[in-house]
Design a protein around this motif. Structure first.
Motif, PDB file in Angstrom:
ATOM      1  N   THR A  27       0.813  -1.248  -0.110  1.00 23.43           N
ATOM      2  CA  THR A  27       0.128   0.196   0.078  1.00 23.43           C
ATOM      3  C   THR A  27       0.978   1.447   0.078  1.00 23.43           C
ATOM      4  O   THR A  27       0.607   2.188  -0.676  1.00 23.43           O
ATOM      5  N   ALA A  28       1.846   1.265   0.848  1.00 17.93           N
ATOM      6  CA  ALA A  28       2.964   2.460   0.795  1.00 17.93           C
ATOM      7  C   ALA A  28       3.599   2.635  -0.357  1.00 17.93           C
ATOM      8  O   ALA A  28       3.833   3.728  -0.963  1.00 17.93           O
ATOM      9  N   LEU A  29       3.903   1.520  -1.197  1.00 17.15           N
ATOM     10  CA  LEU A  29       4.645   1.635  -2.325  1.00 17.15           C
ATOM     11  C   LEU A  29       3.638   2.077  -3.454  1.00 17.15           C
ATOM     12  O   LEU A  29       4.073   2.933  -4.179  1.00 17.15           O
ATOM     13  N   VAL A  30       2.488   1.811  -3.467  1.00 13.76           N
ATOM     14  CA  VAL A  30       1.740   2.079  -4.411  1.00 13.76           C
ATOM     15  C   VAL A  30       1.290   3.675  -4.294  1.00 13.76           C
ATOM     16  O   VAL A  30       1.435   4.509  -5.342  1.00 13.76           O
ATOM     17  N   GLN A  31       1.366   4.011  -2.927  1.00 15.00           N
ATOM     18  CA  GLN A  31       0.860   5.454  -2.606  1.00 15.00           C
ATOM     19  C   GLN A  31       2.095   6.257  -2.857  1.00 15.00           C
ATOM     20  O   GLN A  31       2.067   7.837  -3.512  1.00 15.00           O
ATOM     21  N   HIS A  32       3.352   5.977  -2.422  1.00 14.93           N
ATOM     22  CA  HIS A  32       4.535   6.945  -2.537  1.00 14.93           C
ATOM     23  C   HIS A  32       5.377   6.637  -3.662  1.00 14.93           C
ATOM     24  O   HIS A  32       6.336   7.302  -4.213  1.00 14.93           O
ATOM     25  N   LEU A  48       5.007  -9.318  -4.803  1.00 16.23           N
ATOM     26  CA  LEU A  48       3.580  -8.924  -4.927  1.00 16.23           C
ATOM     27  C   LEU A  48       3.361  -7.756  -5.554  1.00 16.23           C
ATOM     28  O   LEU A  48       2.193  -7.469  -6.241  1.00 16.23           O
ATOM     29  N   ALA A  49       4.310  -6.587  -5.629  1.00 18.37           N
ATOM     30  CA  ALA A  49       3.934  -5.313  -6.506  1.00 18.37           C
ATOM     31  C   ALA A  49       4.012  -5.697  -7.813  1.00 18.37           C
ATOM     32  O   ALA A  49       2.924  -5.224  -8.488  1.00 18.37           O
ATOM     33  N   ASP A  50       4.861  -6.599  -8.376  1.00 14.47           N
ATOM     34  CA  ASP A  50       4.625  -6.942  -9.957  1.00 14.47           C
ATOM     35  C   ASP A  50       3.352  -7.761 -10.159  1.00 14.47           C
ATOM     36  O   ASP A  50       2.804  -7.536 -11.177  1.00 14.47           O
ATOM     37  N   LYS A  51       2.930  -8.502  -9.331  1.00 14.57           N
ATOM     38  CA  LYS A  51       1.713  -9.298  -9.400  1.00 14.57           C
ATOM     39  C   LYS A  51       0.270  -8.389  -9.571  1.00 14.57           C
ATOM     40  O   LYS A  51      -0.332  -8.451 -10.264  1.00 14.57           O
ATOM     41  N   ARG A  92       5.208  -2.357 -20.962  1.00 10.93           N
ATOM     42  CA  ARG A  92       6.226  -3.035 -20.325  1.00 10.93           C
ATOM     43  C   ARG A  92       5.463  -4.375 -20.181  1.00 10.93           C
ATOM     44  O   ARG A  92       4.739  -4.593 -19.543  1.00 10.93           O
ATOM     45  N   PRO A  93       6.357  -5.360 -20.464  1.00  6.27           N
ATOM     46  CA  PRO A  93       6.080  -6.783 -20.211  1.00  6.27           C
ATOM     47  C   PRO A  93       6.320  -7.358 -18.829  1.00  6.27           C
ATOM     48  O   PRO A  93       5.878  -8.325 -18.434  1.00  6.27           O
ATOM     49  N   GLY A  94       6.929  -6.722 -17.801  1.00 11.76           N
ATOM     50  CA  GLY A  94       7.210  -7.007 -16.460  1.00 11.76           C
ATOM     51  C   GLY A  94       8.239  -6.148 -15.901  1.00 11.76           C
ATOM     52  O   GLY A  94       8.892  -5.421 -16.646  1.00 11.76           O
ATOM     53  N   GLY A  95       8.766  -6.350 -14.945  1.00  9.83           N
ATOM     54  CA  GLY A  95       9.711  -5.649 -14.102  1.00  9.83           C
ATOM     55  C   GLY A  95       9.426  -4.511 -13.775  1.00  9.83           C
ATOM     56  O   GLY A  95       9.973  -3.522 -14.168  1.00  9.83           O
ATOM     57  N   TYR A  96       8.247  -4.127 -13.005  1.00  8.59           N
ATOM     58  CA  TYR A  96       7.692  -2.898 -12.854  1.00  8.59           C
ATOM     59  C   TYR A  96       8.419  -2.174 -11.644  1.00  8.59           C
ATOM     60  O   TYR A  96       7.982  -1.214 -11.413  1.00  8.59           O
ATOM     61  N   LEU A 116      12.800  -0.022  -2.362  1.00 11.95           N
ATOM     62  CA  LEU A 116      12.019  -0.578  -3.485  1.00 11.95           C
ATOM     63  C   LEU A 116      11.396   0.730  -3.879  1.00 11.95           C
ATOM     64  O   LEU A 116      10.557   1.158  -3.552  1.00 11.95           O
ATOM     65  N   GLU A 117      11.352   0.796  -5.332  1.00 14.37           N
ATOM     66  CA  GLU A 117      10.727   1.852  -6.194  1.00 14.37           C
ATOM     67  C   GLU A 117       9.911   1.195  -7.290  1.00 14.37           C
ATOM     68  O   GLU A 117      10.396   0.275  -8.137  1.00 14.37           O
ATOM     69  N   LEU A 118       9.316   1.911  -7.824  1.00 14.70           N
ATOM     70  CA  LEU A 118       8.564   1.735  -9.131  1.00 14.70           C
ATOM     71  C   LEU A 118       9.379   2.355 -10.402  1.00 14.70           C
ATOM     72  O   LEU A 118       9.670   3.452 -10.287  1.00 14.70           O
ATOM     73  N   VAL A 119       9.772   1.481 -11.329  1.00 17.24           N
ATOM     74  CA  VAL A 119      10.408   2.194 -12.358  1.00 17.24           C
ATOM     75  C   VAL A 119       9.481   3.082 -13.192  1.00 17.24           C
ATOM     76  O   VAL A 119       8.315   3.028 -13.366  1.00 17.24           O
ATOM     77  N   ASP A 120      10.282   3.934 -14.097  1.00 18.43           N
ATOM     78  CA  ASP A 120       9.612   5.009 -15.088  1.00 18.43           C
ATOM     79  C   ASP A 120       9.048   6.120 -14.348  1.00 18.43           C
ATOM     80  O   ASP A 120       7.950   6.558 -15.084  1.00 18.43           O
ATOM     81  N   GLY A 121       8.901   5.948 -13.037  1.00 20.66           N
ATOM     82  CA  GLY A 121       8.262   7.201 -12.527  1.00 20.66           C
ATOM     83  C   GLY A 121       8.751   8.402 -12.535  1.00 20.66           C
ATOM     84  O   GLY A 121      10.048   8.558 -12.915  1.00 20.66           O
ATOM     85  N   PRO A 122       8.205   9.288 -11.696  1.00 25.47           N
ATOM     86  CA  PRO A 122       8.716  10.871 -11.914  1.00 25.47           C
ATOM     87  C   PRO A 122      10.080  10.882 -10.725  1.00 25.47           C
ATOM     88  O   PRO A 122      10.907  11.787 -11.025  1.00 25.47           O
TER      89      PRO A 122
END
Length: 191
Positions: A27-32, A48-51, A92-96, A116-122
């Motif tokens: 939840t914190a990863l999606v939010q921040h 879990l985040a990739d899923k 993107r086929p995976g690796g988010y 842990l960060e989401l790729v291609d973000g700001p």
């Protein structure tokens, strides 16, 4: 028998506590879009985040129910997950996500720490570091190393308007470096 096949990390917690911990981190990863935690927790959350993002890319009623059951504050995060993040990772086929090891969080606790960060973000850390390396190479008037060129291709590959955004970041970093040098000269401190 010591060792053996383990499907996931147990994180020294019972099942309900582990699930609550991972849901909270997710939840914190999606939010921040970036969290700082221990390395084992980051690796489990990454799975879990990739899923979760793969579920969001399907964008049907079943996937919405699954995502709603995973996130703690779905009313706040569902629009972001099924809007911004789904569109960002559509091609993107995976690796988010990306896990970057860091120094331990405190001198008393020497456990392995990670971001842990989401790729291609700001706030993509590799994007900013690669732009800084290219700006430094341009300032020194030399060619970028093969590793820097490989990282440039990686960070612009799936990003929307990747090369243009990367060139803009390089200009921004060069300008910041020039402004810092001007302030240092005015103060009388030199590199």
């Amino acid at each position: 028998m010591a060792g053996g096949l383990v499907r996931y990390r147990h994180l020294s917690r019972k099942s309900s506590h582990r699930q609550a911990l991972l849901r909270n981190l997710l939840t914190a990863l999606v939010q921040h879009e970036r969290i700082h935690t221990t390395w084992p927790k980051a690796k489990e959350t990454q799975r879990l985040a990739d899923k979760l993002i793969t579920i969001a890319k399907r964008n049907n009623e079943t996937s919405r129910r699954k995502a709603q059951g995973i996130l703690y504050t779905p009313h706040n995060l569902m629009p972001k997950l099924f809007g911004e993040l789904r569109l960002r990772y559509a091609d993107r086929p995976g690796g988010y996500t990306r896990v970057l090891r860091t120094e331990p969080k405190s001198r008393y606790d020497q456990g392995a720490s990670a971001i842990l960060e989401l790729v291609d973000g700001p706030r993509d850390l590799r994007f900013a570091i690669t732009a800084g390396a290219v700006a430094r190479d341009q300032k020194l008037g030399r060619e970028s190393t093969p590793l820097t060129e490989m990282n440039r291709r990686k960070v612009t590959r799936y990003r929307k308007d990747g090369p243009a955004a990367f060139d803009e970041m390089v200009k921004k970093v060069s300008k910041m470096s020039l402004e810092k040098r001007t302030v240092d000269v005015q103060k009388g401190s030199f590199d």
